[in-house]
Enzyme design. Structure first.
Site, PDB file in Angstrom:
ATOM      1  N   GLY A 192       0.853  -1.180   0.000  1.00 55.42           N
ATOM      2  CA  GLY A 192       0.000   0.000   0.000  1.00 55.42           C
ATOM      3  C   GLY A 192       0.885   1.224   0.000  1.00 55.42           C
ATOM      4  O   GLY A 192       2.115   1.119   0.045  1.00 55.42           O
ATOM      5  N   TYR A 193       0.256   2.377  -0.041  1.00 57.06           N
ATOM      6  CA  TYR A 193       0.996   3.629  -0.096  1.00 57.06           C
ATOM      7  C   TYR A 193       0.495   4.567   0.990  1.00 57.06           C
ATOM      8  O   TYR A 193      -0.710   4.697   1.199  1.00 57.06           O
ATOM      9  CB  TYR A 193       0.827   4.293  -1.467  1.00 57.06           C
ATOM     10  CG  TYR A 193       1.483   3.491  -2.561  1.00 57.06           C
ATOM     11  CD1 TYR A 193       2.770   3.783  -2.973  1.00 57.06           C
ATOM     12  CD2 TYR A 193       0.836   2.399  -3.136  1.00 57.06           C
ATOM     13  CE1 TYR A 193       3.395   3.025  -3.940  1.00 57.06           C
ATOM     14  CE2 TYR A 193       1.452   1.625  -4.102  1.00 57.06           C
ATOM     15  CZ  TYR A 193       2.739   1.950  -4.500  1.00 57.06           C
ATOM     16  OH  TYR A 193       3.356   1.179  -5.453  1.00 57.06           O
ATOM     17  N   ILE A 194       1.439   5.196   1.666  1.00 53.74           N
ATOM     18  CA  ILE A 194       1.071   6.279   2.562  1.00 53.74           C
ATOM     19  C   ILE A 194       0.705   7.454   1.666  1.00 53.74           C
ATOM     20  O   ILE A 194       1.487   7.829   0.787  1.00 53.74           O
ATOM     21  CB  ILE A 194       2.242   6.608   3.507  1.00 53.74           C
ATOM     22  CG1 ILE A 194       2.442   5.420   4.467  1.00 53.74           C
ATOM     23  CG2 ILE A 194       1.981   7.899   4.271  1.00 53.74           C
ATOM     24  CD1 ILE A 194       3.618   5.556   5.392  1.00 53.74           C
TER      25      ILE A 194
ATOM     26  N   ASN B  76       1.671   1.074 -10.038  1.00 51.26           N
ATOM     27  CA  ASN B  76       1.097   0.446  -8.853  1.00 51.26           C
ATOM     28  C   ASN B  76       0.422   1.468  -7.954  1.00 51.26           C
ATOM     29  O   ASN B  76      -0.639   1.219  -7.395  1.00 51.26           O
ATOM     30  CB  ASN B  76       2.183  -0.290  -8.065  1.00 51.26           C
ATOM     31  CG  ASN B  76       2.443  -1.680  -8.612  1.00 51.26           C
ATOM     32  OD1 ASN B  76       1.637  -2.577  -8.432  1.00 51.26           O
ATOM     33  ND2 ASN B  76       3.549  -1.848  -9.306  1.00 51.26           N
TER      34      ASN B  76
END
Lengths: 156, 156
Positions: free
Chosen positions: B29-31, B144
């Site tokens: 996931g991404y912050i 992504n």
């Protein structure tokens, strides 16, 4: 890890500096994030650190800190933190069985002194040094992440 | 480190899967950041990674990757990445002296297959496997970081 901090302004006319047992220069910046998390890049002396913090809840927030090469940290500060960084000298002071830090800001926030103590729980007792004045734990103007690119908040 | 990648869709009717020498599940996931940098949190098998990437310039971007405890990565995925994550199986394939990866997306992007090759320079020659079809290196829908919370882009 949960980080529980209390933060105070420091009396400029006191002798707090005589109590410092260590003083190291810190340069730090933030990768611009949306509200909810901060990503801090720091060079402290010759060491680099990357620190992810969650949202502040009361005086607690989750924190994940990793050592990284100082060279990486310097490159990220220059290229990913929008060229804006905070520069300060962090002084360590032992007082009443606790470790305090006093951050002496340089550059844009010259004249700002912020004392911090890290606690094990939100209700842990501690002795307030005589040079610590107004508490600013809950004042978001004094959050490091908010000082970048902002006016210096009151220093007394 | 500079990361130079080329990315292709994969022919679903081909035998690419027979060439895989390793397959590992990845959750990432991404912050949430502002444009200009991405902060990726990844669990790959039993390892955790934190990866900071700068802006894409052509097919290059700066990348800083650090190993972190998988437990930290899982906690950050749950608490700091807005509960949105990508789940995929990463297959490694050796072809023509290069290492390729084929990402087989699960969950929201089930059916999407993306092949990637990492190159030493932007003009490095490589042999295109017969199962690699349309190049999507420059199509931001296949980044992504853009797949999270988005519609699945065309899979052929």
């Amino acid at each position: 890890m949960k980080e529980i901090e209390r933060k105070f302004l420091v009396d400029h006319n006191s002798d707090w500096r005589a109590e410092a047992v260590e003083s190291k220069q810190i340069s730090q910046g933030y990768i611009p994030t949306l509200p909810g998390a901060t990503v801090r890049v720091r060079v402290k002396g010759e060491a680099g650190f990357l620190t992810i913090k969650g949202p502040t809840k009361g005086i607690s927030r989750s924190e994940f800190e990793y050592s990284i090469p100082a060279e990486d940290a310097r490159e990220m500060l220059e290229t990913l933190c929008q060229g804006r960084a905070i520069h300060k000298i962090r002084h360590v002071i032992h007082h009443g069985g606790h470790e305090w830090t006093v951050d002496e800001f340089l550059g844009d926030h010259d004249g700002l002194l912020l004392a911090e103590i890290e606690l094990g729980s939100e209700d842990e007792a501690f002795d307030l040094p005589k040079w610590a004045t107004r508490e600013v734990s809950h004042d978001s103007r004094y959050f490091n992440s908010n000082l970048i690119g902002a006016e210096t908040p009151p220093t007394v």
